[in-house]
Design a protein around this motif. Structure first.
Motif, PDB file in Angstrom:
ATOM      1  N   LEU A  90       0.759  -1.254   0.002  1.00  0.00           N
ATOM      2  CA  LEU A  90      -0.077   0.042   0.072  1.00  0.00           C
ATOM      3  C   LEU A  90       1.051   1.202   0.066  1.00  0.00           C
ATOM      4  O   LEU A  90       1.814   1.418   0.720  1.00  0.00           O
ATOM      5  N   CYS A  91       0.443   2.224  -0.907  1.00  0.00           N
ATOM      6  CA  CYS A  91       1.206   3.502  -0.889  1.00  0.00           C
ATOM      7  C   CYS A  91       0.175   4.515  -0.196  1.00  0.00           C
ATOM      8  O   CYS A  91      -1.081   4.327  -0.176  1.00  0.00           O
ATOM      9  N   ALA A  92       0.609   5.352   0.410  1.00  0.00           N
ATOM     10  CA  ALA A  92      -0.223   6.488   1.447  1.00  0.00           C
ATOM     11  C   ALA A  92       0.585   7.653   1.224  1.00  0.00           C
ATOM     12  O   ALA A  92       1.804   7.794   0.913  1.00  0.00           O
ATOM     13  N   TRP A  93      -0.170   8.627   1.266  1.00  0.00           N
ATOM     14  CA  TRP A  93       0.260  10.136   1.560  1.00  0.00           C
ATOM     15  C   TRP A  93      -0.426  10.957   2.385  1.00  0.00           C
ATOM     16  O   TRP A  93      -1.369  10.403   3.132  1.00  0.00           O
ATOM     17  N   SER A  94       0.429  11.778   3.010  1.00  0.00           N
ATOM     18  CA  SER A  94      -0.188  12.641   4.009  1.00  0.00           C
ATOM     19  C   SER A  94       0.233  14.184   4.027  1.00  0.00           C
ATOM     20  O   SER A  94       1.478  14.257   3.445  1.00  0.00           O
ATOM     21  N   PRO A  95      -0.400  15.111   4.355  1.00  0.00           N
ATOM     22  CA  PRO A  95      -0.053  16.513   4.261  1.00  0.00           C
ATOM     23  C   PRO A  95       1.243  16.384   5.171  1.00  0.00           C
ATOM     24  O   PRO A  95       1.654  15.713   6.131  1.00  0.00           O
TER      25      PRO A  95
END
Lengths: 112, 109
Positions: A90-95
């Motif tokens: 899983l790839c994820a992003w966050s501010p």
């Protein structure tokens, strides 16, 4: 609005073959990017994270590597896959503020 | 990182309210409490986040006592589609969170 794309959805690879999984984010700049792996029936294991282009931090030693060639692109690679590399990636992003992750749809990798 | 403890699994019936409690005894002053929901073969989805007292959104409520050493995710009137794994995470804004095994909620008809 921000969106995250991850591909492919499923992948079957022989032992010893290379791997390249790509993740891209749209609608935001300078996101924190993450690669997680989830074994069957288990929690998520953080593999790599990046706070900027070319900046990669590894959480778990393994035969995987990550790269961030562009601000919104994160790539997970391996030169030679092992059976133990099978799992749900899983790839994820966050501010930058880190208020919550947004995950991609995941890649189910089976190494045979 | 604050360690979290939550039940491995829970069963409920449709229409009931479900409360999942997470213990985080060593929570730090700057830590937030965040809950995620994960369906099979999908990435986790953010549900709710709070710092203290009570937070409510269209999906759930989060209750945090004054000492912040635990928190409770409340799902009102669950349906079969709420069957999922629920993760409790604790950390400040700058941390990279570690997902534990979560709580596997099974909603029965």
């Amino acid at each position: 609005s921000q969106t995250i794309h991850q591909w492919p959805a499923t992948l079957v690879q022989p032992v010893g073959s290379p791997l390249s999984l790509e993740c891209t984010v749209e609608g935001t700049s300078n996101p924190n990017l993450y690669w997680y792996r989830q074994a069957a029936g288990r929690g998520l294991q953080l593999l790599f994270y990046s706070v900027g282009i070319g900046q990669i931090s590894s959480e778990v030693p393994q035969n995987l590597s990550a790269s961030r060639p562009q601000d919104r692109q994160f790539i997970l690679s391996s030169k030679k896959l092992l059976l133990s590399d099978s799992g749900f990636y899983l790839c994820a992003w966050s501010p930058g503020q880190g208020l919550g992750y947004t995950f991609g749809s995941g890649t189910r990798l089976t190494v045979v | 990182l604050a360690k979290t403890t939550q039940p491995i699994s829970m069963d409920s019936y449709e229409g009931q309210e479900v409360n999942i409690t997470c213990s985080h005894n060593n929570i730090a002053t700057n830590d937030y409490i965040t809950w995620y929901q994960q369906f099979p073969s999908q990435g986790p989805r953010f549900i709710i986040q709070g710092y203290k007292t009570k937070v409510t959104n269209e999906v759930a409520s989060l209750f945090i006592p004054a000492d912040r050493k635990s928190s409770t995710l409340s799902l009102p009137r669950v349906s079969l589609s709420d069957t999922a794994v629920y993760y409790c995470l604790v950390g400040d804004r700058w941390q990279n969170f570690v997902f534990g095994p979560g709580t596997r909620l099974s909603v029965l008809p």
